[in-house]
Write an enzyme that holds these catalytic residues in place. Structure first.
Site, PDB file in Angstrom:
ATOM      1  N   ARG A   1      11.783   2.289   2.347  1.00  0.00           N
ATOM      2  CA  ARG A   1      11.111   1.568   3.438  1.00  0.00           C
ATOM      3  C   ARG A   1      12.099   0.494   3.889  1.00  0.00           C
ATOM      4  O   ARG A   1      12.634  -0.244   3.060  1.00  0.00           O
ATOM      5  CB  ARG A   1       9.817   0.929   2.924  1.00  0.00           C
ATOM      6  CG  ARG A   1       9.253  -0.193   3.784  1.00  0.00           C
ATOM      7  CD  ARG A   1       8.721   0.282   5.115  1.00  0.00           C
ATOM      8  NE  ARG A   1       7.542   1.099   4.996  1.00  0.00           N
ATOM      9  CZ  ARG A   1       6.289   0.667   5.243  1.00  0.00           C
ATOM     10  NH1 ARG A   1       6.075  -0.558   5.620  1.00  0.00           N
ATOM     11  NH2 ARG A   1       5.274   1.491   5.118  1.00  0.00           N
TER      12      ARG A   1
ATOM     13  N   LYS B   1      22.598 -11.626   3.585  1.00  0.00           N
ATOM     14  CA  LYS B   1      23.526 -11.858   2.467  1.00  0.00           C
ATOM     15  C   LYS B   1      23.007 -11.336   1.139  1.00  0.00           C
ATOM     16  O   LYS B   1      23.394 -11.804   0.087  1.00  0.00           O
ATOM     17  CB  LYS B   1      23.902 -13.341   2.342  1.00  0.00           C
ATOM     18  CG  LYS B   1      24.655 -13.877   3.552  1.00  0.00           C
ATOM     19  CD  LYS B   1      26.027 -13.240   3.685  1.00  0.00           C
ATOM     20  CE  LYS B   1      26.584 -13.472   5.079  1.00  0.00           C
ATOM     21  NZ  LYS B   1      27.116 -12.302   5.735  1.00  0.00           N
TER      22      LYS B   1
ATOM     23  N   HIS C   1       7.524   7.301  10.371  1.00  0.00           N
ATOM     24  CA  HIS C   1       6.819   7.174   9.095  1.00  0.00           C
ATOM     25  C   HIS C   1       6.207   8.549   8.823  1.00  0.00           C
ATOM     26  O   HIS C   1       4.993   8.742   8.937  1.00  0.00           O
ATOM     27  CB  HIS C   1       5.741   6.087   9.220  1.00  0.00           C
ATOM     28  CG  HIS C   1       5.194   5.615   7.908  1.00  0.00           C
ATOM     29  ND1 HIS C   1       5.545   6.183   6.698  1.00  0.00           N
ATOM     30  CD2 HIS C   1       4.315   4.626   7.617  1.00  0.00           C
ATOM     31  CE1 HIS C   1       4.900   5.553   5.733  1.00  0.00           C
ATOM     32  NE2 HIS C   1       4.146   4.612   6.259  1.00  0.00           N
TER      33      HIS C   1
ATOM     34  N   ARG D   1       0.824  -1.213   0.000  1.00  0.00           N
ATOM     35  CA  ARG D   1       0.000   0.000   0.000  1.00  0.00           C
ATOM     36  C   ARG D   1       0.866   1.274   0.000  1.00  0.00           C
ATOM     37  O   ARG D   1       0.572   2.212  -0.730  1.00  0.00           O
ATOM     38  CB  ARG D   1      -0.991  -0.001   1.158  1.00  0.00           C
ATOM     39  CG  ARG D   1      -0.369  -0.137   2.517  1.00  0.00           C
ATOM     40  CD  ARG D   1      -1.408   0.088   3.612  1.00  0.00           C
ATOM     41  NE  ARG D   1      -2.532  -0.829   3.540  1.00  0.00           N
ATOM     42  CZ  ARG D   1      -3.774  -0.500   3.822  1.00  0.00           C
ATOM     43  NH1 ARG D   1      -4.066   0.726   4.192  1.00  0.00           N
ATOM     44  NH2 ARG D   1      -4.730  -1.398   3.759  1.00  0.00           N
ATOM     45  N   THR D   2       1.935   1.288   0.770  1.00  0.00           N
ATOM     46  CA  THR D   2       2.775   2.487   0.798  1.00  0.00           C
ATOM     47  C   THR D   2       3.512   2.655  -0.532  1.00  0.00           C
ATOM     48  O   THR D   2       3.645   3.756  -1.063  1.00  0.00           O
ATOM     49  CB  THR D   2       3.774   2.422   1.965  1.00  0.00           C
ATOM     50  OG1 THR D   2       3.055   2.230   3.175  1.00  0.00           O
ATOM     51  CG2 THR D   2       4.594   3.696   2.069  1.00  0.00           C
TER      52      THR D   2
END
Lengths: 434, 326
Positions: B105, B83, B135, B55-56
């Site tokens: 993010r 890794k 955020h 959604r973001t």
């Protein structure tokens, strides 16, 4: 080879000349009264003379992480910092939990010749905390181990800790505990408090250190053994140790230079240079640690010199390895935080950085008085020279210096190890003959 | 405005109002048949997502595309510990490709800060959620939504009574909201079981309470935070049912609210846990509108970070002249 140190001030006292021959102090006279007589002159110019420093807590990383540090590079850094003996921590790869590994480290130290290297033996096999390592074999080896520690890991199991404390009594050993209750510090990233709340980093609460120290001093009293507490970092820990000492419990403690100077608000940069375990604490903790060091509750300054290669710090905070360099700037930090503020005199510095750590590690040739006949393990320190720390200028193989860019006061000018200079004019002296 | 948006604390009152006002203007674009402006043509925005958040990511992607920027989605699975490629090497790669802005993010608190301050890239960095830290665009869209409903869509939020309920300890939404709402003049109360409040919360610029019911009658806004069921296993609370009984917003509690009070949630919701379905779907709920406003606010942030410098010359920083988006 003979040396004459001109115009030095032993423990900050009156200026004298000192002759060093055959590895020992052979004369101490009024300034200008010792004939040079073929000896090499070292001009002290009124600088402070201290017994060679002894570090109880050094990570030399060899064997296993030679990309971070080797015995050779780490002891070069030690010499530049004024140290004549270091205790090499056991969390190498393989772990120093057998006579074979401690002997290897000891031999590497002898070969490098920059300072005496005393290996620390692991308390438990693989630092896993469940089965005692062969402590007696390490004690009886040529490395003659007296300090045992699972540093980096806490001996969290109370029964294992009790047994270890009891067992080392047979050879005058000491358990050096990394006090960290593991359940309270799962995923911990920094000191728990106002800053961790703001930064959204998992907290490492002071109580996780204090609870283990409280348990361990009581265990030590119960079995009448000897405990050393590594890198004390909180005001509460100082209180508990003060209480334990007042009860006559045989406990000693160390504080690192970084915990004497730096606080957890530096973490707001998210720069992993400031990530260390135990973490940087608050200004109130720093004050309590300085007080504790001044009044002798904390016996020793120990560096917890912990080199890491660039890639282990050039990343997200959570992924970075904890640890900071310490050997080369330790004395300047103590000068800046303790001497300039009037909390310690030079005799006090000698006690905390040489005499006490040598006593805890049972080193007979270090931490000795500056007197005729004593071993010539000495450091000349200029307490007024200030400098800006350049992380690229050090002898350590790593660059994770938390003081980079910071101004500190005081520089090591010369270091003598068993009568021979390892450092002169602030530079390493080639030692092809050792 | 600063070059990056890493924390809600980076925004002073004029900056915050500029973003909200710009977002209001840009919101009108969504009502046009052609939902696109040429403002960021030729600029490249990278969505660098180390953590799944469809959604973001979609919200930022829509925002950048409506401003005609070129968008590159970079889903970097895992971090350097697992890794994959290190953050540094990823950043150097993006820099080599000429990213003008990086929207990041990451599961590690402070990762956007590292990206912005380590000299790895020259572009602007926008924090799209970092670990349990912040955020900031979520806080901006929340403020935008509150302003629209309760402050006539203009000015600050002075005097507004905002109650934020739930897992504050692990919530980047709560941290950013506390900081931004303080700047905008609102009064914030955090409500949670004591286990889900950070040590040190007493120093935050807000009040704290363990009791939900007493705070509801005076609230203008009730914001429910997502509570992950797995927190139970770490003994933060005994059971989902007990949490829901003590801190969930159900129909009975909704009756305590004033007529104008709105209910918010950053999503995704645990219906039946922190919020009852009847509440989430009630007329008070502005949860879906929050999503819509998210696009406008993110458009404003990208616009101001990437285009703002050439627009603010000789003015008060408000978009003017040919760059004006409307």
């Amino acid at each position: 080879m003979s040396f004459v140190l001109r115009n030095v001030r032993p423990l900050g006292g009156a200026e004298v000349d000192i002759r060093i021959s055959a590895g020992r102090i052979s004369a101490i006279e009024l300034s200008g009264t010792i004939a040079t007589d073929g000896a090499i002159e070292v001009l002290g110019a009124g600088m402070v003379l201290l017994p060679g420093l002894v570090d109880l807590h050094t990570h030399l990383r060899e064997p296993g992480r030679e990309d971070a540090e080797t015995v050779e590079t780490g002891t070069r850094a030690a010499a530049l910092g004024g140290f004549t003996a270091v205790h090499a921590m056991a969390n190498t790869d393989p772990v120093a939990d057998t006579a074979g590994v401690v002997e290897q480290v000891w031999r590497l130290g002898r070969a490098s010749g920059w300072c005496d290297v005393r290996p620390v033996g692991a308390v438990t096999l693989g630092l896993a905390g469940s089965q005692l390592a062969e402590l007696g074999a390490m004690a009886d080896s040529p490395a003659a181990v007296r300090v045992f520690s699972d540093d980096g890991k806490c001996v969290w199991d109370a029964v294992i800790m009790r047994r270890a404390l009891e067992y080392v009594k047979a050879f005058d050993g000491v358990i050096a505990q990394h006090a960290q209750e593991p359940r309270l510090t799962e995923g911990a990233q920094m000191n728990e408090g106002a800053m961790s709340a703001l930064l959204g980093l998992t907290g490492w609460p002071a109580v996780a250190e204090e609870a283990i120290i409280a348990r361990d001093v009581l265990l030590t009293e119960h079995v009448r053994s000897r405990l050393h507490v590594c890198h004390v970092s909180t005001a509460g820990s100082v209180e508990i140790i003060r209480w334990a000492k007042s009860r006559g419990i045989d406990v000693t403690a160390e504080v690192t230079p970084h915990h004497l100077l730096l606080t957890d608000d530096l973490v707001a940069t998210y720069d992993p240079r400031y990530k260390v375990n135990p973490p940087l604490r608050t200004a109130a903790d720093v004050e309590a640690l300085r007080d504790g060091l001044a009044d002798g509750t904390i016996d020793a300054v120990a560096t917890d010199h912990a080199p890491h290669p660039i890639e282990d710090k050039d990343c997200e905070w959570a992924d970075a390895s904890p640890g900071m360099l310490g050997l080369e700037d330790a004395l300047a930090v103590v000068n800046t935080t303790m001497v300039e503020s009037g909390r310690l005199d030079w005799a006090g510095v000698a006690a905390r950085m040489s005499v006490a750590p040598a006593g805890i590690g049972r080193l007979s040739e270090h931490g000795r008085p500056i007197a005729v006949g004593e071993p010539a393990n000495l450091v000349i320190f200029d307490p007024s020279a200030s400098y800006v720390v350049d992380p690229n200028a050090g002898a350590s193989r790593s660059r994770n210096n938390p003081y980079a860019g910071r101004e500190l006061t005081g520089r090591v000018r010369a270091t003598f190890l068993h009568g021979d200079p390892t450092v002169l004019d602030g530079e390493l002296v080639a030692r092809s003959n050792v | 405005m600063k070059r990056h948006l890493l924390s809600a604390a980076d925004l002073d009152l004029p900056d915050a109002l500029l973003i909200l006002d710009t977002a209001a203007e840009l919101a009108a674009v969504a009502d046009r048949p052609v939902k696109k402006l040429p403002t960021l043509r030729g600029r490249t925005v990278v969505n660098l997502f180390f953590e799944d958040s469809t959604r973001t990511r979609i919200s930022f992607e829509a925002a950048a595309k409506r401003l005609s920027a070129d968008v590159i989605n970079f889903a970097a699975k895992g971090s350097s510990v697992s890794k994959g490629e290190s953050l540094k090497d990823t950043a150097l790669t993006l820099e080599a490709m000429g990213a003008d802005a990086v929207v990041i993010r990451h599961s590690a608190s402070g990762a956007p800060h590292r990206l912005a301050t380590s000299g790895w890239i020259r572009g602007s960095v926008v924090n799209a959620g970092d670990g349990t830290h912040e955020h900031p665009t979520q806080a901006l869209l929340d403020a935008f939504t509150m302003r629209r409903h309760l402050a006539g869509g203009v000015g600050d939020l002075a005097g507004l009574d905002v109650v934020i309920v739930g897992d504050v300890l692990h919530s980047r939404v709560a941290r950013s909201n506390v900081l931004l709402l303080r700047t905008l003049g609102a009064k914030v109360t955090l409500i949670a079981p004591p286990t889900l409040l950070p040590v040190g919360v007493e120093l935050w610029p807000c009040s704290v309470s363990y009791d939900l019911d007493s705070s509801l009658p005076t609230a203008d806004v009730v914001m429910m935070l997502r509570v992950q069921r797995e927190r139970m296993s770490a003994a933060y609370f005994p059971s989902a049912r007990e949490y829901s009984r003590r801190y969930g917003l159900d129909v009975n509690r909704m009756k305590l609210l004033q007529p104008h009070t709105i209910v918010m949630h950053p999503g995704p919701m645990n219906r039946g846990m922190e919020i009852a379905a009847e509440v989430a779907d009630s007329p008070r709920s502005v949860i879906v509108e929050q999503v819509t406003n998210g696009v406008s606010v993110r458009m404003a942030v990208l616009y101001l970070l990437l285009g703002g410098s050439e627009l603010s010359d000789g003015s008060n920083g408000v978009p003017v002249s040919e760059g004006r988006p409307l």
